[in-house]
Write an enzyme that holds these catalytic residues in place. Structure first.
Site, mmCIF file in Angstrom:
data_model
loop_
_atom_site.group_PDB
_atom_site.id
_atom_site.type_symbol
_atom_site.label_atom_id
_atom_site.label_comp_id
_atom_site.label_asym_id
_atom_site.label_seq_id
_atom_site.Cartn_x
_atom_site.Cartn_y
_atom_site.Cartn_z
ATOM 1 N N CYS A 12 0.835 -1.207 0.000
ATOM 2 C CA CYS A 12 0.000 0.000 0.000
ATOM 3 C C CYS A 12 0.872 1.259 0.000
ATOM 4 C CB CYS A 12 -0.902 -0.046 1.230
ATOM 5 S SG CYS A 12 -1.778 1.471 1.584
ATOM 6 N N CYS B 73 0.244 3.718 2.865
ATOM 7 C CA CYS B 73 0.759 3.144 4.113
ATOM 8 C C CYS B 73 2.255 3.428 4.256
ATOM 9 C CB CYS B 73 0.508 1.644 4.156
ATOM 10 S SG CYS B 73 -1.230 1.178 4.106
#
Length: 164
Positions: A85, A88
Site C-alpha cells: 500500500c 501506508c
C-alpha cells in the site's frame, strides 16, 4: 534499525479486493515476488531522491492482540497497513514523528493486515491505512487514509479528549 525510503503517495486509502467466498472467485491474482537468480544478491540501492529515513522501533512480543490491549499503560494508536500500500508507506515517517511528539499520551502500534488477517477481519478493515485508537482495551475512535503529521496529531488529541 530499519531503513525505509519515502515515496510520494496519494492521500486516498487503498481499497483491497474483497476476499469473500460468497462473492465468488476473484479475477485478480495477488502479486507475487520472485527471488533473484542464483548467484545474484540483492543489494540495497541508494535512494535516487536522497530521501532515506532511518526509523528506530521498539519491537515487543505479545501472545495475542488482546494481551497487548489489556497490558498497555497508554491508549494505543493502531495503524492497520499492508506492505504493498503506497499511502501506508507514506505514513511511516509521519507515524514516527507522531510517536515522538505524543510519546507521553499514546503508543503507536503497526499491524500488517496481510500477516494478521484475523485481527483485520475482527475490526472490519476495508481500507488502508486504517487507524483505530484503543483506550482501556476498547476501540474509541477510527479513521482512514493518509494524513500529514499535524492533522494526524489533531485527530489523536481530539479523540483522546472525547474519550475522557
Amino acid at each position: 534499525m530499519a531503513a525505509f525510503t519515502t515515496a510520494a503517495a496519494s492521500p486516498m486509502p487503498c481499497r483491497p479486493v474483497a476476499r469473500s467466498l460468497a462473492a465468488g472467485p476473484s479475477r485478480c491474482a495477488p502479486l507475487r515476488c520472485t527471488t533473484p537468480s542464483a548467484g545474484l544478491r540483492r543489494v540495497a540501492a541508494p535512494s535516487r531522491r536522497g530521501a532515506t529515513l532511518l526509523v528506530q522501533a521498539k519491537k515487543q512480543s505479545f501472545s495475542s492482540f488482546d494481551e497487548l490491549l489489556t497490558k498497555s499503560e497508554k491508549p494505543l494508536l493502531v495503524d492497520f497497513y499492508a506492505t504493498w500500500c503506497g499511502p501506508c508507506q507514506y505514513m511511516v515517517p509521519i507515524l514516527q514523528e507522531v510517536s515522538e511528539k505524543l510519546s507521553d499520551k499514546i503508543q503507536v502500534v503497526k499491524i500488517d493486515t496481510e500477516k494478521y488477517t484475523r485481527i483485520a477481519n475482527r475490526y472490519k478493515i476495508e481500507a488502508l491505512p486504517t487507524f483505530i485508537i484503543f483506550k482501556n482495551g476498547k476501540p474509541c475512535y477510527r479513521f482512514e487514509g493518509a494524513l500529514p503529521a499535524n492533522q494526524l496529531i489533531q485527530q489523536v488529541e481530539s479523540a483522546l479528549e472525547v474519550a475522557k
